[in-house]
Design an enzyme around this catalytic site. Sequence first.
Site, PDB file in Angstrom:
ATOM      1  N   HIS A  78     -42.207 -11.485   0.041  1.00  0.00           N
ATOM      2  CA  HIS A  78     -43.051 -12.502   0.469  1.00  0.00           C
ATOM      3  C   HIS A  78     -43.702 -12.214   1.708  1.00  0.00           C
ATOM      4  O   HIS A  78     -45.046 -12.655   1.823  1.00  0.00           O
ATOM      5  CB  HIS A  78     -42.013 -14.072   0.635  1.00  0.00           C
ATOM      6  CG  HIS A  78     -42.954 -15.448   1.009  1.00  0.00           C
ATOM      7  ND1 HIS A  78     -43.498 -16.121   0.006  1.00  0.00           N
ATOM      8  CD2 HIS A  78     -43.310 -15.560   2.137  1.00  0.00           C
ATOM      9  CE1 HIS A  78     -43.946 -17.051   0.488  1.00  0.00           C
ATOM     10  NE2 HIS A  78     -44.056 -16.841   1.989  1.00  0.00           N
ATOM     11  N   GLU A  79     -43.009 -12.272   2.860  1.00  0.00           N
ATOM     12  CA  GLU A  79     -43.632 -11.873   4.132  1.00  0.00           C
ATOM     13  C   GLU A  79     -44.575 -10.796   4.275  1.00  0.00           C
ATOM     14  O   GLU A  79     -45.631 -10.746   4.797  1.00  0.00           O
ATOM     15  CB  GLU A  79     -42.674 -11.781   5.218  1.00  0.00           C
ATOM     16  CG  GLU A  79     -41.496 -13.098   5.391  1.00  0.00           C
ATOM     17  CD  GLU A  79     -42.373 -14.336   5.600  1.00  0.00           C
ATOM     18  OE1 GLU A  79     -43.530 -14.216   6.293  1.00  0.00           O
ATOM     19  OE2 GLU A  79     -41.850 -15.347   5.333  1.00  0.00           O
TER      20      GLU A  79
ATOM     21  N   HIS B 103     -48.008 -11.475   3.105  1.00  0.00           N
ATOM     22  CA  HIS B 103     -48.658 -12.121   4.162  1.00  0.00           C
ATOM     23  C   HIS B 103     -49.328 -10.989   4.981  1.00  0.00           C
ATOM     24  O   HIS B 103     -50.526 -10.796   5.415  1.00  0.00           O
ATOM     25  CB  HIS B 103     -47.949 -13.029   5.279  1.00  0.00           C
ATOM     26  CG  HIS B 103     -47.766 -14.296   4.672  1.00  0.00           C
ATOM     27  ND1 HIS B 103     -48.555 -15.273   4.172  1.00  0.00           N
ATOM     28  CD2 HIS B 103     -46.494 -15.119   4.574  1.00  0.00           C
ATOM     29  CE1 HIS B 103     -48.047 -16.387   4.037  1.00  0.00           C
ATOM     30  NE2 HIS B 103     -46.836 -16.253   4.005  1.00  0.00           N
TER      31      HIS B 103
ATOM     32  N   HIS C 204     -52.282  -9.101   3.503  1.00  0.00           N
ATOM     33  CA  HIS C 204     -53.505  -9.991   3.729  1.00  0.00           C
ATOM     34  C   HIS C 204     -53.894  -9.916   5.000  1.00  0.00           C
ATOM     35  O   HIS C 204     -55.285  -9.612   5.107  1.00  0.00           O
ATOM     36  CB  HIS C 204     -53.147 -11.611   3.454  1.00  0.00           C
ATOM     37  CG  HIS C 204     -54.143 -12.609   3.043  1.00  0.00           C
ATOM     38  ND1 HIS C 204     -53.884 -13.877   3.344  1.00  0.00           N
ATOM     39  CD2 HIS C 204     -55.449 -12.422   3.076  1.00  0.00           C
ATOM     40  CE1 HIS C 204     -55.215 -14.606   2.686  1.00  0.00           C
ATOM     41  NE2 HIS C 204     -56.222 -13.558   2.599  1.00  0.00           N
TER      42      HIS C 204
END
Length: 689
Positions: free
Chosen positions: A472-473, A476, A479
């Site tokens: 998940h992290e 980020h 991105h």
Amino acid sequence: RGRAAGPGRRAVSTSWCPVGAAFDAKQQQQPRGSAAGRQTGLFGVPELSCPEGFQQAQDKALQESEQLVQKACSTPPGPETVMIFDQLSDGLCRVADLADFVRIAHPDFAFREAAEEACRNIGTMVEKLNTDVELCQSLRRLLADEIVMSSLDPETRRVAELFMFDFEISGIHLDEEKRKKAVNLNIRILDLCNEFLTGTHLPNKIDKHVLPEHIRYNFTAEGNYLQVAGLHADCPDDLVREAAYKIFLYPNAEQLSRLEELLASRNSLAQLVGYDTFAHRALQGTMAKNPETVRQFLEKLSDQLSKRTQEDFEMMTKMKMKLNPQNSKLMPWDHPYYSGALRAERYNIDPGLYCPFFSLGACMEGLNSLFSQLLGISLYAEQTQRGEVWSEDVRKLAVVHETEGLLGYIYCDFFQRPDKPHQDCHFTVRGGRLRENGEYQLPVVVLMLSLPHSTRSAPTLLSPGMMENLFHEMGHAMHSMLGRTRYQHVTGTRCPTDFAEVPSILMEYFANDYRVVNQFARHYKTGQPLPKNMVSRLCESKKMCAAADMQLQVFYAALDQIYHGKHPLKKSTTEILKETQEKVYGLPYVPNTAWQLRFSHLVGYGAKYYSYLMSRAVASMVWKQCFAQDPFDRAMGERYRREMLAHGGGKEPILMVQGMLQKSPSIEDFVDALVSDLDQDFETFITDS
């Protein structure tokens, strides 16, 4: 592009080593190179070799900002105006963002204190700039010049409009007295946010004689008192969970008055600058656009979930009855425990069975392999200089594209340490942008997790939940690396909140796909791959009681909307909590508790808590339509980069979603995507049976 290699060449430095080896405790392999001998400051910023350096960095940023303000005011309307505004934003953010991380995570109190002061001073400067009439006029002249505006590219136009939006929500159109009031309200809100956030984590104390002797050992003793620092949600003893819930959530008068003042101040500010409510102000520019859309989304989702949620609660009640026949009524402190117990019982998913397959080194190699196949990107560990990191176990990763070269850096602060917050976070420390000299300023981010350290006999082993959080992290972080915008103001994750969570949640779908997991999950001792049926069981177990879990998120989002809706509130925040909990969630409110005083997301996600659900809906649609068939499809990976990651916040979020899905999704599409994720996989069910 900054230090990127030329086309077709791979910029592999001699001071880099394979990413898995850097996290493998057995080898303790560090990148080679002599850089470690040189002294620098945090993140390579020379001034930050000591806490006093924050004052220097801050003074320098404030001095540069004054010069840029003068330059902006004297520059004729054109693209240069936007570039100067972005330089101004970048100079302040480079200090504020870095300080925002340091004040939370640095182990040295003096550094944390200096960073806190820098955050406050830069924040005050930003609020003043947002109400600087002359500065605003220079931007207004540009926006009013139709000929110049029509000659600008879409990203430059959007960034100019976003800067103007910052002025407007700060009350630039007001008279001087009201502008001053807006600045003071903003500063007060900033202070209240920090105070409230601190209060959400503080433990509550209770006289130890109040609790039965046989459960006291679960809590930290302090003289005649016991400290309760959390909900103990995983404890199998019902009485411990009940005591923790009632004590930890017992209302604190100071925290209550902080929350009431925070909500009232946000509402006053929103109305002062021309919005009906704070929610209207906060949702401007998001995918949802307005509170009415959010309300419809939450109501429709709640309707679709209600029957399944009741079935989930009935299953939990039966299990509680079986284990505790004297007290079988399901209470809020039961939900997390019994949903987990049901998953474990039905699917045999003891984390201890999975951890040996998820060593941190293997997981990092898995991410590396996935990014390489999907996006042509590799992760390398790079040697750090003395003073560059705040803890010796922090690793620095270089993110390298196969043809574009070095894209940026990720600092991995992955391990537990005293006083480190127990939260998994992504921090932007420096945003990417095209500099005035034509070079690209490389983005720098930190990923913060709370993983256990390795032992003599084993490397760091992750539970399935930890592995999913790592993915998940890293979503980020990618991105941030690939949102290579011209302007720092919209780089990477600097985009509307309900879009910012899409790339990270999408990575959770990859983390739960056997084809992806099979590439890296190996037993750290034997090298045996993780059996397919174990991955299937794990994925299906997450659907067990998932409707009730999602309904709880709907309740939190609905509560957040009411708190930031029409003021004055019709009832107290606790009465609103009770009413919303019983109406939306279904489990009874417990007298003399105030869960809202622990709702830390009210600070960073005020009026936007729904974002997690809406982002999950988009991520689900992207996964099913674009990656479910082949999670390694390079053409689809490139499309994902081109349509969704590359723009950062430089394009309207709904347009990015449309570009990826080739259609404009409705609220019903969002709801259907979330609900269909709850359906059991028939093939897995038959196989396991």
